[in-house]
Every structure is written in structure tokens, then in C-alpha cells.
Write a protein that holds these residues in place. Structure first.
Motif, PDB file in Angstrom:
ATOM      1  N   GLU A  17      -6.206 -11.153 -29.532  1.00  0.00           N
ATOM      2  CA  GLU A  17      -6.805  -9.866 -29.297  1.00  0.00           C
ATOM      3  C   GLU A  17      -8.375  -9.647 -29.381  1.00  0.00           C
ATOM      4  O   GLU A  17      -9.601  -9.431 -29.755  1.00  0.00           O
ATOM      5  CB  GLU A  17      -5.919  -8.662 -29.834  1.00  0.00           C
ATOM      6  N   ASN A  18      -8.601 -11.049 -30.539  1.00  0.00           N
ATOM      7  CA  ASN A  18      -9.754 -10.754 -31.808  1.00  0.00           C
ATOM      8  C   ASN A  18     -10.704 -11.827 -30.983  1.00  0.00           C
ATOM      9  O   ASN A  18     -11.894 -11.899 -31.265  1.00  0.00           O
ATOM     10  CB  ASN A  18      -9.136 -11.796 -33.328  1.00  0.00           C
ATOM     11  N   LEU A  19      -9.440 -12.538 -30.066  1.00  0.00           N
ATOM     12  CA  LEU A  19     -10.839 -13.623 -29.478  1.00  0.00           C
ATOM     13  C   LEU A  19     -11.725 -12.724 -28.109  1.00  0.00           C
ATOM     14  O   LEU A  19     -11.778 -13.359 -27.323  1.00  0.00           O
ATOM     15  CB  LEU A  19     -10.305 -14.263 -29.274  1.00  0.00           C
ATOM     16  N   GLN A  20     -10.950 -11.437 -27.306  1.00  0.00           N
ATOM     17  CA  GLN A  20     -11.301 -10.734 -26.065  1.00  0.00           C
ATOM     18  C   GLN A  20     -12.390 -10.482 -25.360  1.00  0.00           C
ATOM     19  O   GLN A  20     -12.593 -10.992 -24.541  1.00  0.00           O
ATOM     20  CB  GLN A  20      -9.968  -9.488 -26.390  1.00  0.00           C
ATOM     21  N   ALA A  43     -14.576 -24.405 -28.486  1.00  0.00           N
ATOM     22  CA  ALA A  43     -15.482 -23.463 -29.642  1.00  0.00           C
ATOM     23  C   ALA A  43     -15.850 -22.181 -29.167  1.00  0.00           C
ATOM     24  O   ALA A  43     -16.205 -22.167 -27.928  1.00  0.00           O
ATOM     25  CB  ALA A  43     -16.749 -24.197 -30.258  1.00  0.00           C
ATOM     26  N   VAL A  44     -15.680 -21.369 -30.494  1.00  0.00           N
ATOM     27  CA  VAL A  44     -15.870 -19.409 -29.864  1.00  0.00           C
ATOM     28  C   VAL A  44     -17.538 -19.332 -29.605  1.00  0.00           C
ATOM     29  O   VAL A  44     -18.369 -19.847 -30.142  1.00  0.00           O
ATOM     30  CB  VAL A  44     -15.200 -18.869 -30.719  1.00  0.00           C
ATOM     31  N   ASP A  45     -18.022 -18.924 -28.776  1.00  0.00           N
ATOM     32  CA  ASP A  45     -19.477 -18.695 -27.957  1.00  0.00           C
ATOM     33  C   ASP A  45     -20.014 -18.156 -29.126  1.00  0.00           C
ATOM     34  O   ASP A  45     -19.570 -16.496 -28.181  1.00  0.00           O
ATOM     35  CB  ASP A  45     -19.600 -18.802 -26.635  1.00  0.00           C
ATOM     36  N   THR A  46     -20.816 -17.594 -29.894  1.00  0.00           N
ATOM     37  CA  THR A  46     -21.592 -16.136 -30.211  1.00  0.00           C
ATOM     38  C   THR A  46     -22.700 -15.746 -30.220  1.00  0.00           C
ATOM     39  O   THR A  46     -23.100 -14.897 -30.704  1.00  0.00           O
ATOM     40  CB  THR A  46     -20.836 -16.164 -32.025  1.00  0.00           C
ATOM     41  N   VAL A  47     -23.343 -16.879 -29.741  1.00  0.00           N
ATOM     42  CA  VAL A  47     -24.422 -16.933 -29.114  1.00  0.00           C
ATOM     43  C   VAL A  47     -24.327 -16.734 -27.353  1.00  0.00           C
ATOM     44  O   VAL A  47     -26.447 -16.607 -27.469  1.00  0.00           O
ATOM     45  CB  VAL A  47     -25.665 -18.037 -29.645  1.00  0.00           C
ATOM     46  N   VAL A  64     -15.332 -18.312 -38.404  1.00  0.00           N
ATOM     47  CA  VAL A  64     -14.670 -17.471 -38.596  1.00  0.00           C
ATOM     48  C   VAL A  64     -16.052 -16.706 -38.934  1.00  0.00           C
ATOM     49  O   VAL A  64     -15.748 -15.383 -38.478  1.00  0.00           O
ATOM     50  CB  VAL A  64     -13.300 -17.071 -39.417  1.00  0.00           C
ATOM     51  N   ILE A  65     -16.743 -16.711 -39.581  1.00  0.00           N
ATOM     52  CA  ILE A  65     -17.900 -15.796 -40.127  1.00  0.00           C
ATOM     53  C   ILE A  65     -18.693 -15.411 -39.170  1.00  0.00           C
ATOM     54  O   ILE A  65     -18.945 -13.802 -40.140  1.00  0.00           O
ATOM     55  CB  ILE A  65     -18.730 -16.832 -41.253  1.00  0.00           C
ATOM     56  N   PRO A  66     -18.929 -16.013 -38.174  1.00  0.00           N
ATOM     57  CA  PRO A  66     -19.868 -15.489 -37.373  1.00  0.00           C
ATOM     58  C   PRO A  66     -19.425 -14.142 -36.626  1.00  0.00           C
ATOM     59  O   PRO A  66     -20.169 -13.371 -35.920  1.00  0.00           O
ATOM     60  CB  PRO A  66     -20.230 -16.614 -36.491  1.00  0.00           C
ATOM     61  N   VAL A  69     -14.701 -10.207 -37.532  1.00  0.00           N
ATOM     62  CA  VAL A  69     -13.156  -9.997 -37.653  1.00  0.00           C
ATOM     63  C   VAL A  69     -12.571 -10.667 -38.858  1.00  0.00           C
ATOM     64  O   VAL A  69     -14.139 -11.851 -39.314  1.00  0.00           O
ATOM     65  CB  VAL A  69     -11.872 -10.196 -36.897  1.00  0.00           C
ATOM     66  N   GLU A  70     -11.566 -10.461 -40.045  1.00  0.00           N
ATOM     67  CA  GLU A  70     -11.688 -10.964 -41.057  1.00  0.00           C
ATOM     68  C   GLU A  70     -10.895 -12.522 -40.931  1.00  0.00           C
ATOM     69  O   GLU A  70     -10.776 -13.797 -40.881  1.00  0.00           O
ATOM     70  CB  GLU A  70     -10.770  -9.909 -41.971  1.00  0.00           C
ATOM     71  N   MET A  71      -9.606 -12.075 -39.666  1.00  0.00           N
ATOM     72  CA  MET A  71      -9.112 -13.322 -39.602  1.00  0.00           C
ATOM     73  C   MET A  71      -9.056 -13.598 -37.952  1.00  0.00           C
ATOM     74  O   MET A  71      -8.897 -12.608 -36.732  1.00  0.00           O
ATOM     75  CB  MET A  71      -7.488 -13.130 -39.755  1.00  0.00           C
ATOM     76  N   ALA A  72      -9.196 -14.936 -37.310  1.00  0.00           N
ATOM     77  CA  ALA A  72      -8.998 -15.103 -35.658  1.00  0.00           C
ATOM     78  C   ALA A  72      -8.292 -16.457 -35.798  1.00  0.00           C
ATOM     79  O   ALA A  72      -9.064 -17.396 -36.560  1.00  0.00           O
ATOM     80  CB  ALA A  72     -10.441 -14.637 -34.961  1.00  0.00           C
TER      81      ALA A  72
END
Length: 91
Positions: A17-20, A43-47, A64-66, A69-72
Motif C-alpha cells: 500500500e505504500n507503493l500504490q 526500481a520505484v520511479d519518483t521522477v 526510501v528517502i524520496p 513514507v517512513e517505511m516501504a
């Protein structure tokens, strides 16, 4: 930070749910000469990167920094899209 090329998008019908709200990209790690190194990773795309783009990514705990959420459960995050690389050897 490392270099990679986005080689595809991962479609998941179920995610933590933190990656929805985040897209998962399949990336190929590259060296400074844009040669392939190692195996592709997810990889999770943050951009908002897309296939064929060269990107910067981070791994391990810092991935997880970008995220807001605190944990994913994240091992790698895309944090930048590279438009151009000027190497001193190429100048």
C-alpha cells in the motif's frame, strides 16, 4: 548514486500500500561510458522517467528517502533523469 537506462515498466496488479501511487520501472545499470553492467533491476520511479531514458538511481536503505513514507519495501529508487553527460575524456 548510479546510472541506468529504463528498459521497461513493471505492471503489478497488487503492490504494498505504500507503493500504490508509484510506477515501477525495469532498469539496466550502466557504467560511466553508458555500457551495461550487471543484471536489470526493478526500481520505484519518483521522477516520471520513461523507457529509453538514462536515469540516476539510489539503492539500499536510502532508496526510501524520496518517498513520502517512513517505511516501504524498496531496494532501488529512480531520483533523476539525465539529459546529458559531459566526460572530461570526451572534451
Amino acid at each position: 548514486m548510479f546510472l541506468a537506462e529504463v528498459i521497461g515498466t513493471v505492471w503489478a496488479t497488487r503492490k504494498d500500500e505504500n507503493l500504490q501511487s508509484f510506477k515501477l520501472q525495469f532498469i539496466q545499470p550502466l557504467n560511466g561510458k553508458r555500457e551495461k553492467t550487471g543484471d536489470p533491476i526493478v526500481a520505484v520511479d519518483t521522477v516520471g522517467a520513461g523507457p529509453g531514458e538514462t536515469v540516476m538511481y539510489i539503492t539500499a536503505r536510502e532508496a526510501v528517502i524520496p518517498l513520502p513514507v517512513e517505511m516501504a519495501p524498496v531496494d532501488a529508487s529512480i531520483v533523476g533523469i539525465i539529459d546529458r553527460i559531459d566526460r572530461e575524456a570526451d572534451l
